[in-house]
Design an enzyme around this catalytic site. Structure first.
Site, PDB file in Angstrom:
ATOM      1  N   ASP A  11       0.827  -1.155   0.092  1.00 33.04           N
ATOM      2  CA  ASP A  11       0.273  -0.128   0.036  1.00 33.04           C
ATOM      3  C   ASP A  11       0.852   1.239  -0.058  1.00 33.04           C
ATOM      4  O   ASP A  11       2.187   1.056   0.221  1.00 33.04           O
ATOM      5  CB  ASP A  11      -1.020  -0.019   1.369  1.00 33.04           C
ATOM      6  CG  ASP A  11      -1.460   1.255   1.417  1.00 33.04           C
ATOM      7  OD1 ASP A  11      -2.301   1.688   0.392  1.00 33.04           O
ATOM      8  OD2 ASP A  11      -1.564   1.528   2.704  1.00 33.04           O
ATOM      9  N   ASP A  13      -0.142   5.249   1.137  1.00 36.30           N
ATOM     10  CA  ASP A  13      -0.552   6.022   2.240  1.00 36.30           C
ATOM     11  C   ASP A  13      -0.256   5.256   3.675  1.00 36.30           C
ATOM     12  O   ASP A  13      -0.845   4.350   3.784  1.00 36.30           O
ATOM     13  CB  ASP A  13      -1.921   6.776   2.296  1.00 36.30           C
ATOM     14  CG  ASP A  13      -1.846   7.617   1.151  1.00 36.30           C
ATOM     15  OD1 ASP A  13      -0.726   8.144   0.421  1.00 36.30           O
ATOM     16  OD2 ASP A  13      -2.957   7.880   0.307  1.00 36.30           O
ATOM     17  N   ASP A  22      -3.319  12.468   0.048  1.00 36.01           N
ATOM     18  CA  ASP A  22      -4.385  13.525  -0.332  1.00 36.01           C
ATOM     19  C   ASP A  22      -4.676  14.530   0.805  1.00 36.01           C
ATOM     20  O   ASP A  22      -4.553  15.934   0.721  1.00 36.01           O
ATOM     21  CB  ASP A  22      -5.843  12.630  -0.596  1.00 36.01           C
ATOM     22  CG  ASP A  22      -5.798  11.823  -1.753  1.00 36.01           C
ATOM     23  OD1 ASP A  22      -4.920  12.081  -2.707  1.00 36.01           O
ATOM     24  OD2 ASP A  22      -6.633  10.908  -1.645  1.00 36.01           O
ATOM     25  N   ASP A  97      -5.059   3.518  -3.237  1.00 34.59           N
ATOM     26  CA  ASP A  97      -6.250   4.358  -3.564  1.00 34.59           C
ATOM     27  C   ASP A  97      -5.919   5.560  -3.523  1.00 34.59           C
ATOM     28  O   ASP A  97      -6.618   6.693  -3.338  1.00 34.59           O
ATOM     29  CB  ASP A  97      -7.119   4.051  -2.333  1.00 34.59           C
ATOM     30  CG  ASP A  97      -8.607   4.755  -2.863  1.00 34.59           C
ATOM     31  OD1 ASP A  97      -8.834   4.888  -4.207  1.00 34.59           O
ATOM     32  OD2 ASP A  97      -9.580   4.510  -2.071  1.00 34.59           O
ATOM     33  N   ASP A 182      -2.155  -0.672   5.865  1.00 40.29           N
ATOM     34  CA  ASP A 182      -2.531  -0.199   7.047  1.00 40.29           C
ATOM     35  C   ASP A 182      -4.111   0.099   7.284  1.00 40.29           C
ATOM     36  O   ASP A 182      -4.744   0.011   8.243  1.00 40.29           O
ATOM     37  CB  ASP A 182      -1.981   1.348   7.364  1.00 40.29           C
ATOM     38  CG  ASP A 182      -2.425   2.314   6.376  1.00 40.29           C
ATOM     39  OD1 ASP A 182      -3.473   3.102   6.914  1.00 40.29           O
ATOM     40  OD2 ASP A 182      -2.441   2.222   5.133  1.00 40.29           O
TER      41      ASP A 182
END
Length: 278
Positions: A11, A13, A22, A97, A182
């Site tokens: 992942d 972030d 973001d 994402d 996470d």
């Protein structure tokens, strides 16, 4: 090459970097309040595209965004961990994402762009007006990805299944996955991992809580981590474990020329002095 049967999926972030990219960009450029005001009205991914338009309309440039991204905090052991895993021959990938522009800007700044074979994330590009556009990975306006665990724009579980199918078609059925994440969105891909795979949830983060509550559903071995130092230690240990297992399989493969010895015959054939007394 050592570790070359291992696919490591990160992942981004709060896994590679230590916060949400973001939020970081919007906070640093002063758009947090507007974001929070609009968040109840639309999906996160759609809102980020809207926010990039707001940034542009108020004079913020792509250069401003890039400079903020370069300042994103990261634990000092993350880059060495990525470089070490790559040097060991692992296939490193990102499933996130966030969006492609944010991720590519940061990994390039960190000097690890060449370590990753693919980045699966929401597409983005700078348009002719110099404005960043962000689009959903899955076009939920035209159809649903069918997973009720995941946000409408991305099911990471489907991405992992696609990787598994692609590797199987290429004849790489022996590949083992290590998945690091996470957030809530990292639970679905954790469920897609198989026996012999490993999942590395960040301890005391949403995916850790979900895994703890649903351990029986997880087939992969679970190895938690807390910070970048932990991540490096656990990841390299798992890569080494997989590598040693592969070496042991080679040593005891069907090519082995030793004959199997019948233990009963072997015992009877022992000299009397060496026999175990009854």
């Amino acid at each position: 090459m050592t570790g070359n049967n291992t696919v490591v999926v990160f992942d981004f972030d709060k896994t590679i970097i230590d916060l949400d990219s973001d939020n970081w960009v919007l906070d640093e450029l002063g758009f947090t309040d507007l974001f929070n005001q609009l968040l109840p009205t639309m999906p996160w991914n759609s809102l980020m595209d809207r926010m990039m338009n707001e940034l542009h309309s108020q004079g913020k440039t792509i250069g401003d965004i890039v400079e903020v991204l370069k300042r994103a905090p990261i634990h000092p052991r993350i880059v060495p961990a990525i470089k070490a895993a790559h040097a060991l021959g692992c296939d490193l990938r990102i499933v996130s994402d966030a969006n492609l522009f944010f991720i590519e800007t940061i990994v390039k700044h960190l000097g690890v762009s060449d370590c990753f074979s693919e980045i699966n994330t929401n597409p983005s590009y700078v348009d002719e007006q110099g404005k960043l556009r962000i689009f959903p990975y899955h076009d939920f306006h035209s159809s649903s990805h069918g997973c009720d665990r995941c946000p409408p724009n991305m099911c990471k579980g489907l991405i992992i299944e696609k990787m598994q199918s692609s590797l199987a078609e290429e004849g790489n059925k022996k590949k083992k996955f290590i998945y690091l994440g996470d957030g809530c969105g990292d639970f679905c891909p954790s469920l897609k991992l198989k026996h012999g795979d490993y999942v590395m949830p960040r301890k005391n983060y949403p995916v850790w809580d979900l895994i703890c509550k649903n351990r029986i559903q997880i087939k992969a071995e679970i190895h938690e981590w807390s910070d970048g130092e932990d991540l490096e230690c656990v990841l390299l240990c798992l890569i080494n474990t997989i590598s040693m297992e592969e070496e042991n399989k080679k040593l005891f493969s069907v090519d082995c020329k030793f004959e199997t010895i019948n233990p009963v015959v072997a015992h009877d054939a022992l000299p009397q002095a060496l026999s175990v007394p009854h």
